[in-house]
Design an enzyme around this catalytic site. Structure first.
Site, PDB file in Angstrom:
ATOM      1  N   HIS A 126      25.203 -10.965 -37.000  1.00  0.00           N
ATOM      2  CA  HIS A 126      23.894 -10.704 -37.597  1.00  0.00           C
ATOM      3  C   HIS A 126      23.861  -9.322 -38.266  1.00  0.00           C
ATOM      4  CE1 HIS A 126      21.363 -14.079 -36.106  1.00  0.00           C
ATOM      5  NE2 HIS A 126      22.313 -14.154 -35.175  1.00  0.00           N
ATOM      6  N   GLU A 183      21.887  -8.266 -40.461  1.00  0.00           N
ATOM      7  CA  GLU A 183      20.507  -7.801 -40.685  1.00  0.00           C
ATOM      8  C   GLU A 183      20.010  -6.933 -39.532  1.00  0.00           C
ATOM      9  OE1 GLU A 183      19.820 -11.259 -38.013  1.00  0.00           O
ATOM     10  OE2 GLU A 183      21.238 -10.775 -39.617  1.00  0.00           O
ATOM     11  N   CYS A 215      25.056 -16.597 -39.024  1.00  0.00           N
ATOM     12  CA  CYS A 215      25.027 -17.250 -37.711  1.00  0.00           C
ATOM     13  C   CYS A 215      24.768 -18.752 -37.863  1.00  0.00           C
ATOM     14  CB  CYS A 215      24.009 -16.564 -36.799  1.00  0.00           C
ATOM     15  SG  CYS A 215      24.263 -16.935 -35.037  1.00  0.00           S
TER      16      CYS A 215
END
Length: 254
Positions: A223, A225, A110
């Site tokens: 994202h 994660e 990002c």
């Protein structure tokens, strides 16, 4: 057994609440992939940042609510552009300089993608609105849109067939989204390897990967994660970063 150390900057130099909520998510993704996350304080001196980078064998540049200072890519600030975090910018650029000097594997996420792109000479769209896709959907929206990925890319090679669909020769995956800026012009030497099919927004870039002299240098606009528990594609991105870092550190045979 020693683990590959992955340097991860604290996302901001000032927003403790955001940092405490965000940084552990990146750290958990690295730990689940077998690496050791290393917390990098963006308020440290340049010398300390260089020493920290040299103690690691991989770099992860996380997201941030800040925006890159527009003057860094030759633009006047748009009214919609968020305040820059110059400590974080200096941290990213110092780590990237060390990564280039020592050919450390790099993953940008990002804001990390945007910072990386500007560092290497690219530019940004300062505000995506209005567009047909809600790219600023946020962390509570698990799937904001899809991304079409070049099958012949390094990123494409990380994805499992069970999780993807075909779209005119591209690999399509669902992704989350939490950004209002994006790449305008990719940096020289960086290849566009993913776009949002609805509006063409660039979703991933990477440096050419030479199997004879490999350097893992990848950045994604979403994202991963946040989706490691539900997405093999997300897990594979972190697994590859750790694998490359292990090789760099001599923790596994090539």
């Amino acid at each position: 057994m020693p683990r590959a150390r992955i340097a991860i900057p604290i996302p901001t130099s000032h927003n403790t609440e955001y940092n405490n909520r965000s940084w552990p998510t990146y750290a958990a993704a690295i730990e689940a992939a077998g690496g050791e996350p290393v917390r990098i304080d963006p308020t440290e001196s340049t010398r300390e940042l260089r020493e920290a980078a040299r103690s690691c064998s991989g770099i992860l540049l996380p997201g941030s609510p800040a925006d890159v200072l527009p003057s860094r890519y030759g633009a006047a600030p748009d009214p919609a552009t968020n305040k820059p975090d110059e400590y974080r910018e200096t941290t990213d650029w110092t780590l990237l300089e060390e990564a280039g000097r020592h050919r450390l594997p790099v993953l940008g996420i990002c804001y990390g993608l945007q910072s990386l792109n500007v560092y290497r000479g690219g530019s940004l769209v300062q505000d995506l609105l209005p567009v047909p896709v809600n790219h600023s959907a946020g962390s509570k929206v698990a799937v904001a849109h899809t991304a079409d990925i070049a099958r012949e890319s390094l990123l494409g090679s990380l994805l499992e067939d069970a999780e993807v669909t075909e779209n005119n020769g591209f690999i399509r995956i669902p992704v989350n989204s939490s950004h209002h800026q994006a790449i305008a012009e990719p940096a020289p030497g960086m290849r566009i390897v993913a776009r949002c099919p609805e509006d063409g927004v660039i979703e991933a870039i990477e440096a050419p990967y030479d199997w004879h002299d490999p350097w893992f240098f990848l950045a994604v606009q979403w994202h991963p994660e946040r989706s490691t528990e539900i997405s093999a594609a997300s897990r594979s991105i972190f697994a590859r970063l750790v694998q490359e870092a292990e090789q760099k550190a001599g923790l596994q045979s090539k």
